[in-house]
Design a protein around this motif. Structure first.
Motif, mmCIF file in Angstrom:
data_model
loop_
_atom_site.group_PDB
_atom_site.id
_atom_site.type_symbol
_atom_site.label_atom_id
_atom_site.label_comp_id
_atom_site.label_asym_id
_atom_site.label_seq_id
_atom_site.Cartn_x
_atom_site.Cartn_y
_atom_site.Cartn_z
ATOM 1 N N HIS A 12 15.714 -10.390 -4.755
ATOM 2 C CA HIS A 12 16.445 -10.514 -3.496
ATOM 3 C C HIS A 12 15.493 -10.375 -2.317
ATOM 4 O O HIS A 12 15.571 -11.140 -1.341
ATOM 5 C CB HIS A 12 17.523 -9.434 -3.394
ATOM 6 N N LEU A 13 14.596 -9.406 -2.394
ATOM 7 C CA LEU A 13 13.656 -9.157 -1.311
ATOM 8 C C LEU A 13 12.728 -10.348 -1.104
ATOM 9 O O LEU A 13 12.469 -10.762 0.032
ATOM 10 C CB LEU A 13 12.833 -7.892 -1.615
ATOM 11 N N ILE A 14 12.227 -10.906 -2.200
ATOM 12 C CA ILE A 14 11.355 -12.080 -2.103
ATOM 13 C C ILE A 14 12.092 -13.250 -1.470
ATOM 14 O O ILE A 14 11.573 -13.931 -0.577
ATOM 15 C CB ILE A 14 10.825 -12.470 -3.501
ATOM 16 N N THR A 15 13.327 -13.471 -1.924
ATOM 17 C CA THR A 15 14.119 -14.581 -1.393
ATOM 18 C C THR A 15 14.390 -14.407 0.090
ATOM 19 O O THR A 15 14.261 -15.352 0.882
ATOM 20 C CB THR A 15 15.452 -14.695 -2.162
ATOM 21 N N LEU A 16 14.755 -13.188 0.491
ATOM 22 C CA LEU A 16 15.004 -12.924 1.908
ATOM 23 C C LEU A 16 13.736 -13.094 2.742
ATOM 24 O O LEU A 16 13.787 -13.590 3.872
ATOM 25 C CB LEU A 16 15.554 -11.507 2.077
ATOM 26 N N THR A 17 12.599 -12.693 2.179
ATOM 27 C CA THR A 17 11.323 -12.844 2.881
ATOM 28 C C THR A 17 10.991 -14.315 3.078
ATOM 29 O O THR A 17 10.572 -14.736 4.172
ATOM 30 C CB THR A 17 10.200 -12.150 2.097
ATOM 31 N N VAL A 18 11.168 -15.099 2.017
ATOM 32 C CA VAL A 18 10.909 -16.540 2.111
ATOM 33 C C VAL A 18 11.830 -17.178 3.147
ATOM 34 O O VAL A 18 11.393 -17.960 4.001
ATOM 35 C CB VAL A 18 11.102 -17.214 0.730
ATOM 36 N N PHE A 19 13.106 -16.834 3.082
ATOM 37 C CA PHE A 19 14.082 -17.391 4.024
ATOM 38 C C PHE A 19 13.743 -16.979 5.460
ATOM 39 O O PHE A 19 13.759 -17.807 6.378
ATOM 40 C CB PHE A 19 15.489 -16.925 3.649
ATOM 41 N N GLY A 20 13.421 -15.693 5.651
ATOM 42 C CA GLY A 20 13.086 -15.214 6.986
ATOM 43 C C GLY A 20 11.837 -15.873 7.542
ATOM 44 O O GLY A 20 11.786 -16.229 8.727
ATOM 45 N N ALA A 21 10.829 -16.049 6.694
ATOM 46 C CA ALA A 21 9.596 -16.711 7.137
ATOM 47 C C ALA A 21 9.867 -18.156 7.537
ATOM 48 O O ALA A 21 9.328 -18.651 8.536
ATOM 49 C CB ALA A 21 8.560 -16.647 6.020
ATOM 50 N N LEU A 25 9.292 -19.518 11.368
ATOM 51 C CA LEU A 25 8.357 -20.609 11.628
ATOM 52 C C LEU A 25 9.043 -21.777 12.327
ATOM 53 O O LEU A 25 8.495 -22.370 13.264
ATOM 54 C CB LEU A 25 7.728 -21.074 10.316
ATOM 55 N N MET A 26 10.233 -22.105 11.876
ATOM 56 C CA MET A 26 10.944 -23.233 12.466
ATOM 57 C C MET A 26 11.335 -22.977 13.922
ATOM 58 O O MET A 26 11.362 -23.895 14.743
ATOM 59 C CB MET A 26 12.191 -23.558 11.641
ATOM 60 N N LEU A 27 11.626 -21.738 14.242
ATOM 61 C CA LEU A 27 12.085 -21.412 15.589
ATOM 62 C C LEU A 27 10.949 -21.173 16.575
ATOM 63 O O LEU A 27 11.096 -21.439 17.778
ATOM 64 C CB LEU A 27 12.990 -20.176 15.549
ATOM 65 N N ASP A 32 4.899 -29.985 14.203
ATOM 66 C CA ASP A 32 5.906 -30.971 13.823
ATOM 67 C C ASP A 32 6.819 -30.388 12.749
ATOM 68 O O ASP A 32 6.366 -29.950 11.694
ATOM 69 C CB ASP A 32 5.217 -32.239 13.300
ATOM 70 N N LYS A 33 8.117 -30.375 12.991
ATOM 71 C CA LYS A 33 9.057 -29.690 12.108
ATOM 72 C C LYS A 33 9.136 -30.338 10.727
ATOM 73 O O LYS A 33 9.237 -29.638 9.713
ATOM 74 C CB LYS A 33 10.447 -29.654 12.754
ATOM 75 N N ASN A 34 9.116 -31.646 10.659
ATOM 76 C CA ASN A 34 9.182 -32.302 9.350
ATOM 77 C C ASN A 34 7.989 -31.921 8.485
ATOM 78 O O ASN A 34 8.121 -31.620 7.303
ATOM 79 C CB ASN A 34 9.237 -33.818 9.510
ATOM 80 N N ARG A 35 6.818 -31.925 9.100
ATOM 81 C CA ARG A 35 5.608 -31.575 8.352
ATOM 82 C C ARG A 35 5.595 -30.098 7.994
ATOM 83 O O ARG A 35 5.097 -29.711 6.924
ATOM 84 C CB ARG A 35 4.363 -31.942 9.159
ATOM 85 N N LEU A 36 6.107 -29.285 8.895
ATOM 86 C CA LEU A 36 6.167 -27.853 8.616
ATOM 87 C C LEU A 36 7.098 -27.584 7.431
ATOM 88 O O LEU A 36 6.816 -26.729 6.592
ATOM 89 C CB LEU A 36 6.643 -27.102 9.853
ATOM 90 N N TYR A 37 8.188 -28.331 7.356
ATOM 91 C CA TYR A 37 9.100 -28.193 6.224
ATOM 92 C C TYR A 37 8.395 -28.532 4.911
ATOM 93 O O TYR A 37 8.467 -27.760 3.939
ATOM 94 C CB TYR A 37 10.312 -29.104 6.420
ATOM 95 N N ILE A 38 7.706 -29.677 4.865
ATOM 96 C CA ILE A 38 6.982 -30.073 3.658
ATOM 97 C C ILE A 38 5.924 -29.032 3.292
ATOM 98 O O ILE A 38 5.793 -28.625 2.129
ATOM 99 C CB ILE A 38 6.326 -31.450 3.834
ATOM 100 N N LYS A 39 5.182 -28.595 4.290
ATOM 101 C CA LYS A 39 4.126 -27.599 4.072
ATOM 102 C C LYS A 39 4.701 -26.305 3.515
ATOM 103 O O LYS A 39 4.159 -25.725 2.557
ATOM 104 C CB LYS A 39 3.400 -27.337 5.398
ATOM 105 N N PHE A 40 5.792 -25.853 4.091
ATOM 106 C CA PHE A 40 6.389 -24.593 3.649
ATOM 107 C C PHE A 40 6.897 -24.713 2.218
ATOM 108 O O PHE A 40 6.704 -23.798 1.402
ATOM 109 C CB PHE A 40 7.542 -24.195 4.581
ATOM 110 N N ILE A 41 7.542 -25.819 1.894
ATOM 111 C CA ILE A 41 8.066 -26.011 0.545
ATOM 112 C C ILE A 41 6.937 -25.974 -0.479
ATOM 113 O O ILE A 41 7.022 -25.283 -1.509
ATOM 114 C CB ILE A 41 8.844 -27.335 0.440
ATOM 115 N N ASN A 61 16.246 -21.303 -3.664
ATOM 116 C CA ASN A 61 15.566 -21.308 -2.368
ATOM 117 C C ASN A 61 15.326 -22.726 -1.877
ATOM 118 O O ASN A 61 15.527 -23.032 -0.697
ATOM 119 C CB ASN A 61 14.221 -20.575 -2.483
ATOM 120 N N PHE A 62 14.884 -23.591 -2.774
ATOM 121 C CA PHE A 62 14.579 -24.962 -2.370
ATOM 122 C C PHE A 62 15.820 -25.660 -1.811
ATOM 123 O O PHE A 62 15.756 -26.312 -0.761
ATOM 124 C CB PHE A 62 14.029 -25.753 -3.555
#
Length: 439
Positions: A12-21, A25-27, A32-41, A61-62
């Motif tokens: 749960h902690l890992i998932t929340l950390t990934v989601f929070g990060a 980053l997006m905010l 570029d948001k599209n590239r940031l999405y690909i990079k993060f994934i 998560n994905f």
């Protein structure tokens, strides 16, 4: 499984950390948001299979990150992919086969819902990646870099399993293949060592892709390629190894003399490692191929019977486990003292045939065939070896997929989708950066 570190709460902690990060980053970044999405994934790759809410209704998560991004932040770019209309039609046919198969199924359970969710999330991911690669040809090499980083992380995880044992895992339960047959097979951050084997075999060829701006391939890539060979042997994945050898032969057959010499050297090193350590490597200590074949053959026959009875649309996407629980209840394995029904018939191809029928299977096959043929034509016309290595990469997975349905892991879905997208857009790497992204 990190039981001594908090059990499920740590996941749960890992998932929340990934989601929070991801949200942060997006905010708060101007990238570029599209590239940031690909990079993060791609850089959070090991954690894509985790979920915040366990159970059948849990989103990986994905899936969660992809749908949130697509609904809230995604912006389409003015690009056009050759054969794009054909590929969209094939996806529509796949979706149609999956839908009709579920509507006509004798029975369903809720496992079909996550399968549909993943079908669209991987489509969204592919769409965004293709657009970015078409908009900027140099982005191709950034994606290659992200895959390289992910492979290195898998080696670090593998080292931790050597030190702390295979219980050091992101899986909730130990897969029967890890400690079966009286040997230990190492899965790294995957649950199944066979899936890790497919991952290694595919990404190892990506390491050989040289950035067009670099005079030569960095030495670290050859070191990582050598580590990949050792890691592959430690997984005990024979089908993936066979695919890797076939990919290497493909490189030897079609590449230039420099790469042929390198490939021959790699083959020699591989043979030396295998011969010198055959008594301690899991891949050489497993039961005979005959025993493995006899075990799978009966399951394959039953899966073929299912396909014959549902030839066009199949039994419903994600419905294999539910179907065999009624008609073939002997298809079970023992997981930590509990009997669990198979969720695939020991073959990726038969899994697709049974669940989405000939229509869905043909759609998937044509997407892959079109991708390979386009990349191979690019190589023949440009002699740009990056496309040849991508073809070798997907070939390794196609061979391993014969005995293992690896797409049950969302991370393998992401990997294969990434390679296919790179093959489809590889012709752009030869064009100037400011070239118009149309064909």
């Amino acid at each position: 499984m990190f039981k001594g570190m908090g059990g499920l709460s740590l996941f749960h902690l890992i998932t929340l950390t990934v989601f929070g990060a991801f949200v942060t980053l997006m905010l708060f970044t101007t990238e570029d948001k599209n590239r940031l999405y690909i990079k993060f994934i791609l850089l959070s790759y090991p954690f894509l299979q985790l979920y915040l809410i366990p159970g059948r209704f849990g989103l990986y998560n994905f899936d969660l990150l992809t749908y949130l991004y697509f609904i809230g932040l995604y912006r389409s770019k003015d690009t056009s992919l050759s054969s794009g209309n054909v590929l969209r039609l094939l996806f529509f046919l796949l979706f149609t086969a999956a839908t009709v198969g579920c509507l006509t199924a004798e029975s369903l359970d809720w496992w079909t819902l996550p399968a549909f969710i993943q079908l669209f999330s991987i489509f969204i991911f592919s769409k965004i990646l293709i657009e970015e690669c078409l908009a900027d040809p140099t982005y191709f090499y950034k994606v290659i870099k992200y895959l390289k980083v992910t492979l290195i992380v898998s080696f670090v995880f593998l080292l931790c399993q050597f030190i702390f044992g295979v219980q050091f895992s992101l899986a909730l339960v130990v897969n029967p293949n890890v400690l079966g047959e009286g040997i230990t097979r190492y899965p790294s951050f995957f649950q199944d060592p066979q899936r890790y084997a497919q991952f290694i075999a595919a990404v190892s060829f990506v390491l050989l892709i040289k950035n067009a701006k670099e005079p030569k391939l960095p030495p670290i890539n050859f070191v990582l390629f050598g580590i990949s060979i050792v890691a592959l042997l430690l997984t005990g994945g024979r089908a993936a190894l066979g695919g890797w050898i076939l990919g290497l032969l493909l490189v030897i057959a079609f590449s230039n003399s420099t790469y042929r010499i390198s490939a021959f050297t790699i083959a020699t090193v591989f043979a030396f490692i295998g011969y010198s350590f055959k008594e301690s490597l899991p891949i050489f200590k497993r039961t005979s191929l005959t025993d493995s074949y006899e075990f799978r053959y009966n399951v394959w026959q039953q899966a073929y019977e299912i396909f014959i009875n549902h030839p066009i649309f199949g039994i419903g996407l994600g419905n294999y486990r539910n179907y065999i629980s009624v008609y073939y209840p002997e298809q079970v394995w023992l997981v930590e003292g509990e009997l669990v029904y198979y969720d695939h018939p020991e073959s990726g191809y038969l899994k697709i045939l049974t669940e989405v029928g000939l229509l869905g299977f043909s759609s998937v096959a044509l997407i892959i065939i079109i991708s390979i043929s386009r990349a191979f034509r690019v190589y023949l016309s440009t002699k740009h070896t990056s496309t040849l290595f991508l073809v070798a990469s997907i070939v390794t997975w196609l061979v391993g997929f014969y005995t293992v349905y690896s797409l049950g892991d969302i991370r393998i879905q992401v990997l294969i989708a990434t390679i296919i997208c790179l093959m489809l857009t590889s012709y752009k790497t030869q064009q100037p950066t400011n070239a118009k992204a149309t064909t």
